[in-house]
Design a protein around this motif. Structure first.
Motif, PDB file in Angstrom:
ATOM      1  N   ASN A 286      13.301 -11.434 -25.312  1.00 25.25           N
ATOM      2  CA  ASN A 286      12.305 -11.926 -25.011  1.00 25.25           C
ATOM      3  C   ASN A 286      12.469 -11.927 -23.531  1.00 25.25           C
ATOM      4  O   ASN A 286      13.420 -11.709 -22.950  1.00 25.25           O
ATOM      5  N   VAL A 287      11.345 -12.045 -23.067  1.00 30.05           N
ATOM      6  CA  VAL A 287      11.163 -11.830 -21.404  1.00 30.05           C
ATOM      7  C   VAL A 287      10.033 -13.011 -20.921  1.00 30.05           C
ATOM      8  O   VAL A 287       9.152 -13.063 -21.369  1.00 30.05           O
ATOM      9  N   CYS A 288      10.200 -13.713 -19.718  1.00 26.77           N
ATOM     10  CA  CYS A 288       9.229 -14.640 -19.326  1.00 26.77           C
ATOM     11  C   CYS A 288       9.456 -14.746 -18.009  1.00 26.77           C
ATOM     12  O   CYS A 288      10.633 -14.475 -17.497  1.00 26.77           O
ATOM     13  N   GLY A 289       8.321 -14.995 -17.395  1.00 27.40           N
ATOM     14  CA  GLY A 289       8.694 -15.191 -15.695  1.00 27.40           C
ATOM     15  C   GLY A 289       7.186 -15.288 -14.940  1.00 27.40           C
ATOM     16  O   GLY A 289       6.258 -15.637 -15.701  1.00 27.40           O
ATOM     17  N   TYR A 290       7.294 -14.276 -13.745  1.00 25.82           N
ATOM     18  CA  TYR A 290       5.992 -14.274 -12.942  1.00 25.82           C
ATOM     19  C   TYR A 290       6.231 -12.814 -12.810  1.00 25.82           C
ATOM     20  O   TYR A 290       7.001 -11.952 -12.416  1.00 25.82           O
ATOM     21  N   LEU A 291       4.946 -12.226 -12.881  1.00 22.35           N
ATOM     22  CA  LEU A 291       4.452 -10.994 -12.197  1.00 22.35           C
ATOM     23  C   LEU A 291       3.476 -10.887 -11.196  1.00 22.35           C
ATOM     24  O   LEU A 291       2.354 -11.610 -11.451  1.00 22.35           O
ATOM     25  N   ARG A 292       3.585 -10.255 -10.347  1.00 17.77           N
ATOM     26  CA  ARG A 292       2.502  -9.850  -9.111  1.00 17.77           C
ATOM     27  C   ARG A 292       1.618  -8.800  -9.585  1.00 17.77           C
ATOM     28  O   ARG A 292       2.116  -7.531  -9.658  1.00 17.77           O
ATOM     29  N   THR A 293       0.473  -8.859  -9.659  1.00 12.65           N
ATOM     30  CA  THR A 293      -0.485  -7.844  -9.989  1.00 12.65           C
ATOM     31  C   THR A 293      -1.044  -7.025  -9.076  1.00 12.65           C
ATOM     32  O   THR A 293      -0.645  -7.456  -7.671  1.00 12.65           O
ATOM     33  N   LYS A 294      -1.520  -5.850  -9.176  1.00 12.60           N
ATOM     34  CA  LYS A 294      -1.829  -5.043  -8.075  1.00 12.60           C
ATOM     35  C   LYS A 294      -3.105  -5.716  -7.242  1.00 12.60           C
ATOM     36  O   LYS A 294      -3.011  -5.382  -5.844  1.00 12.60           O
ATOM     37  N   SER A 295      -3.856  -6.531  -7.590  1.00 11.16           N
ATOM     38  CA  SER A 295      -4.911  -7.279  -7.222  1.00 11.16           C
ATOM     39  C   SER A 295      -4.259  -8.390  -6.278  1.00 11.16           C
ATOM     40  O   SER A 295      -5.164  -9.319  -5.331  1.00 11.16           O
ATOM     41  N   GLY A 296      -3.022  -8.682  -6.382  1.00  9.71           N
ATOM     42  CA  GLY A 296      -2.372 -10.048  -5.591  1.00  9.71           C
ATOM     43  C   GLY A 296      -2.257 -11.169  -6.251  1.00  9.71           C
ATOM     44  O   GLY A 296      -1.507 -11.925  -5.874  1.00  9.71           O
ATOM     45  N   ARG A 297      -2.743 -11.377  -7.447  1.00 11.78           N
ATOM     46  CA  ARG A 297      -2.660 -12.355  -8.142  1.00 11.78           C
ATOM     47  C   ARG A 297      -1.382 -12.540  -8.884  1.00 11.78           C
ATOM     48  O   ARG A 297      -0.508 -11.534  -9.409  1.00 11.78           O
ATOM     49  N   LEU A 298      -0.548 -13.721  -8.987  1.00 12.11           N
ATOM     50  CA  LEU A 298       0.616 -14.074  -9.550  1.00 12.11           C
ATOM     51  C   LEU A 298       0.328 -14.730 -10.983  1.00 12.11           C
ATOM     52  O   LEU A 298      -0.252 -15.664 -11.109  1.00 12.11           O
ATOM     53  N   VAL A 299       0.884 -13.881 -11.897  1.00 10.77           N
ATOM     54  CA  VAL A 299       0.779 -14.300 -13.299  1.00 10.77           C
ATOM     55  C   VAL A 299       2.130 -14.909 -13.956  1.00 10.77           C
ATOM     56  O   VAL A 299       3.107 -14.203 -14.016  1.00 10.77           O
TER      57      VAL A 299
ATOM     58  N   ARG B 257      12.646  -2.776 -24.886  1.00  9.92           N
ATOM     59  CA  ARG B 257      12.516  -2.887 -23.743  1.00  9.92           C
ATOM     60  C   ARG B 257      11.524  -1.938 -22.890  1.00  9.92           C
ATOM     61  O   ARG B 257      11.031  -2.418 -22.076  1.00  9.92           O
ATOM     62  N   ASN B 258      11.567  -0.757 -23.429  1.00 15.84           N
ATOM     63  CA  ASN B 258      10.602   0.034 -22.909  1.00 15.84           C
ATOM     64  C   ASN B 258       9.171  -0.423 -22.984  1.00 15.84           C
ATOM     65  O   ASN B 258       8.363  -0.202 -22.193  1.00 15.84           O
ATOM     66  N   GLU B 259       8.864  -0.567 -24.523  1.00 16.72           N
ATOM     67  CA  GLU B 259       7.692  -1.000 -24.776  1.00 16.72           C
ATOM     68  C   GLU B 259       7.197  -2.366 -24.049  1.00 16.72           C
ATOM     69  O   GLU B 259       6.022  -2.114 -23.903  1.00 16.72           O
ATOM     70  N   VAL B 260       7.923  -3.438 -23.910  1.00 15.57           N
ATOM     71  CA  VAL B 260       7.798  -4.609 -23.061  1.00 15.57           C
ATOM     72  C   VAL B 260       7.386  -3.986 -21.704  1.00 15.57           C
ATOM     73  O   VAL B 260       6.390  -4.672 -21.149  1.00 15.57           O
ATOM     74  N   GLU B 261       8.071  -3.246 -21.163  1.00 12.97           N
ATOM     75  CA  GLU B 261       7.840  -2.927 -19.838  1.00 12.97           C
ATOM     76  C   GLU B 261       6.622  -2.124 -19.779  1.00 12.97           C
ATOM     77  O   GLU B 261       5.737  -2.361 -18.687  1.00 12.97           O
ATOM     78  N   ARG B 262       6.462  -1.353 -20.723  1.00 13.15           N
ATOM     79  CA  ARG B 262       5.049  -0.562 -20.740  1.00 13.15           C
ATOM     80  C   ARG B 262       3.696  -1.483 -20.732  1.00 13.15           C
ATOM     81  O   ARG B 262       2.728  -1.438 -20.036  1.00 13.15           O
ATOM     82  N   VAL B 263       3.880  -2.456 -21.618  1.00 13.51           N
ATOM     83  CA  VAL B 263       2.821  -3.730 -21.734  1.00 13.51           C
ATOM     84  C   VAL B 263       2.468  -4.347 -20.362  1.00 13.51           C
ATOM     85  O   VAL B 263       1.559  -4.546 -19.811  1.00 13.51           O
ATOM     86  N   LEU B 264       3.746  -4.765 -19.862  1.00 14.15           N
ATOM     87  CA  LEU B 264       3.469  -5.664 -18.395  1.00 14.15           C
ATOM     88  C   LEU B 264       3.201  -4.659 -17.353  1.00 14.15           C
ATOM     89  O   LEU B 264       2.610  -5.301 -16.536  1.00 14.15           O
ATOM     90  N   ARG B 265       3.327  -3.522 -17.286  1.00 13.07           N
ATOM     91  CA  ARG B 265       2.883  -2.729 -16.264  1.00 13.07           C
ATOM     92  C   ARG B 265       1.472  -2.499 -16.410  1.00 13.07           C
ATOM     93  O   ARG B 265       0.795  -2.509 -15.344  1.00 13.07           O
ATOM     94  N   GLN B 266       0.787  -2.417 -17.604  1.00 13.87           N
ATOM     95  CA  GLN B 266      -0.591  -2.590 -17.842  1.00 13.87           C
ATOM     96  C   GLN B 266      -1.086  -3.628 -17.318  1.00 13.87           C
ATOM     97  O   GLN B 266      -2.237  -3.932 -16.421  1.00 13.87           O
ATOM     98  N   VAL B 267      -0.364  -4.841 -17.503  1.00 13.33           N
ATOM     99  CA  VAL B 267      -1.032  -6.088 -17.067  1.00 13.33           C
ATOM    100  C   VAL B 267      -1.150  -6.253 -15.523  1.00 13.33           C
ATOM    101  O   VAL B 267      -2.005  -6.635 -14.885  1.00 13.33           O
ATOM    102  N   ARG B 268      -0.025  -5.714 -14.816  1.00 11.53           N
ATOM    103  CA  ARG B 268       0.088  -5.562 -13.698  1.00 11.53           C
ATOM    104  C   ARG B 268      -0.962  -4.688 -12.823  1.00 11.53           C
ATOM    105  O   ARG B 268      -1.738  -4.967 -11.979  1.00 11.53           O
ATOM    106  N   ASP B 269      -1.215  -3.685 -13.367  1.00 11.16           N
ATOM    107  CA  ASP B 269      -2.375  -2.690 -12.886  1.00 11.16           C
ATOM    108  C   ASP B 269      -3.618  -3.040 -13.290  1.00 11.16           C
ATOM    109  O   ASP B 269      -4.644  -2.600 -12.432  1.00 11.16           O
ATOM    110  N   ARG B 270      -3.876  -3.805 -14.265  1.00 10.37           N
ATOM    111  CA  ARG B 270      -5.482  -3.973 -14.594  1.00 10.37           C
ATOM    112  C   ARG B 270      -5.976  -5.437 -14.465  1.00 10.37           C
ATOM    113  O   ARG B 270      -7.160  -5.648 -14.763  1.00 10.37           O
ATOM    114  N   LEU B 271      -5.007  -6.202 -14.208  1.00  7.65           N
ATOM    115  CA  LEU B 271      -5.700  -7.808 -13.894  1.00  7.65           C
ATOM    116  C   LEU B 271      -5.851  -7.829 -12.447  1.00  7.65           C
ATOM    117  O   LEU B 271      -5.118  -7.501 -11.643  1.00  7.65           O
TER     118      LEU B 271
END
Length: 476
Positions: free
Chosen positions: A432-445, A462-476
């Motif tokens: 599991n992993v939880c927390g906050y990520l900063r999207t490329k648009s500047g939003r903190l999720v 871990r690779n798959e979780v990171e792949r999904v979260l990178r998509q969230v960062r890039d597209r939100l």
């Protein structure tokens, strides 16, 4: 009268005809489930071969506004593992103030009476505080008397019994010393000198006990080389020291390089008094805690600033610190005759966790217990509460940072700097992993990504979780 009656029928008929001919207003559409709001993310999860066979939950929300952004099985319960440390952190924020309570004491005649509050920092190897040590060392009273206080069992509910010898499961207690672990520093093996006939005197790769530094030195006489019977095939490659289950005997395994290891020791009042006396070079006896009302003034000695403990606990996921944190919190509520994890959990759930989407099933401070259960949206709800109540800069500085430090240091790299700050939670078959990520648009999720009962390789997970979260960062 008849004419009025026909006129009324004509009016009613006209109105009914108009209603029949006018277009019907469409019903107000219900808010779509979170997954439908981001169909590309729903598809990403549904199509993942890595995530296909186990329980997956993902919850996203805007950290600034609290807006729900996405949910995928976010109402189901999961084993949270060490993400439960965020609840212990939240308890500490509301109950402990700025510094840790180190011990309680009163003085009478020639004796200083003191008892523990659960503070884990006395001679701890990673978050050491000399406040209690210096206090006891320099007291003018010729006698020191330690007083017992009722406390929780050494191991928490549903902890794995055969993890007793691993660094991540030290015993809990009221007055910890040395973090309830022994530290071993192994030197590189000396070249074996051949005997007559060319036979080596020492097996290649074996580190004799004499070449291992032991802290505290009190345990050095209890350390020896491992016997062949202890070298079972299932030993982890990073294990260098074994301890028997029922006594403080330590056995060093063969190794061909330098290493550092920690092994918990079995606690007892007698051992604690010997370790404390040996360290202070002052005799410490045992006595009953019986302050006289109106005559003996009971005080609390405060020690380390809380953020030093929070930072270590959250970044590297230190189980011992999390357990002791709840014991310290228990000194702030209810009576002062015991240290109780259960009392703190009951208080926090009733008074501080109102407004979360689902009830929290909370059993211990560290997340080692599999009795802990939580939904992804509730974990995200806690992250939103933390973001509202703690200045963002301070909050993010206490968490592991992707590509920076803590349990996320080897992942989520970016040349521009950290974009993920979070808390990991890992048990066998749970990642599991939880927390906050900063999207490329500047939003903190705020996000909670929980994976339970997976059977694929942990690295692939871990690779798959990171792949999904990178998509969230890039597209939100």
């Amino acid at each position: 009268m008849l004419r009025s009656f026909y006129f009324l029928l004509l009016v009613l008929g006209t109105q009914l005809s108009a209603c029949a001919q006018s277009p019907e207003k469409p019903p107000v559409a219900a808010a779509p489930p979170g997954g439908q709001r981001l169909p590309w993310l729903q598809g990403l999860l549904d199509s993942s071969a890595v995530l296909r066979q186990h329980q997956v939950g993902l919850s996203l929300a805007d950290a600034a506004t609290g807006e729900d952004l996405f949910g995928y099985q976010e109402t189901k319960y999961f084993t949270p593992a060490s993400t439960m440390k965020l609840f212990s952190f939240y308890a500490g924020l509301h109950l402990l103030g700025d510094s840790l309570p180190s011990l309680r004491y009163f003085s009478r005649n020639d004796t200083l009476f003191f008892q523990g509050t659960g503070d884990p920092t006395l001679l701890h190897g990673d978050v050491p505080s000399r406040r209690a040590y210096s206090f006891l060392l320099n007291r003018p009273e010729p006698k020191l008397a330690y007083c017992d206080i009722a406390c929780v069992t050494p191991f928490g509910p549903s902890w794995t019994w055969d993890d007793y010898g691993y660094y991540f499961q030290p015993e809990r207690g009221a007055f910890p010393i040395y973090g309830h672990t022994v530290r071993f520093y192994g030197a590189a093996p000396m070249p074996a000198k051949p005997r007559a006939g060319g036979v080596a005197a020492v097996r290649p790769g074996l580190v004799p006990a004499a070449r291992v530094r032991v802290l505290p030195r009190f345990f050095a006489p209890l350390v020896g080389p491992a016997t062949p019977s202890l070298l079972t095939p299932g030993l982890d490659k990073d294990t260098h020291v074994l301890r028997t289950s029922n006594e403080n005997r330590f056995y060093v395994l063969p190794s061909g390089k330098k290493w550092v290891d920690e092994t918990p020791f079995i606690t007892s009042r007698g051992l604690m008094l010997r370790l404390l006396g040996d360290t202070l070079r002052r005799a410490t006896s045992n006595a009953a805690w019986r302050p006289r009302p109106g005559q003996d003034s009971v005080r609390t000695l405060h020690g380390l600033r809380v953020d030093s403990l929070y930072r270590r606990m959250l970044r590297v996921s230190d189980n011992f610190l999390a357990e002791q944190l709840l014991l310290m919190c228990s000194t702030k509520i209810g009576r002062h005759d015991s240290l109780s994890t259960e009392r703190v959990i009951r208080y926090v759930r009733k008074n501080l966790l109102t407004g979360l989407p689902d009830p929290v099933y909370w059993a211990d401070g560290s997340g080692l217990s599999r009795l802990n259960l939580i939904t992804p949206r509730t974990l995200t709800g806690l992250l939103l509460k933390l973001h509202r109540e703690v200045p963002e800069r301070r909050l993010l500085s206490l968490l592991a940072a992707g590509g920076g430090q803590g349990t996320l240091r080897k992942r989520y790299h970016d040349a521009a700097g950290p974009w993920v700050w979070g808390k990991t939670g890992t048990l066998s078959n749970n990642l599991n992993v939880c927390g906050y990520l900063r999207t490329k648009s500047g939003r903190l999720v705020a996000f909670s990504f929980l994976n339970n009962n997976h059977v694929v390789d942990s690295g692939d997970m871990r690779n798959e979780v990171e792949r999904v979260l990178r998509q969230v960062r890039d597209r939100l």
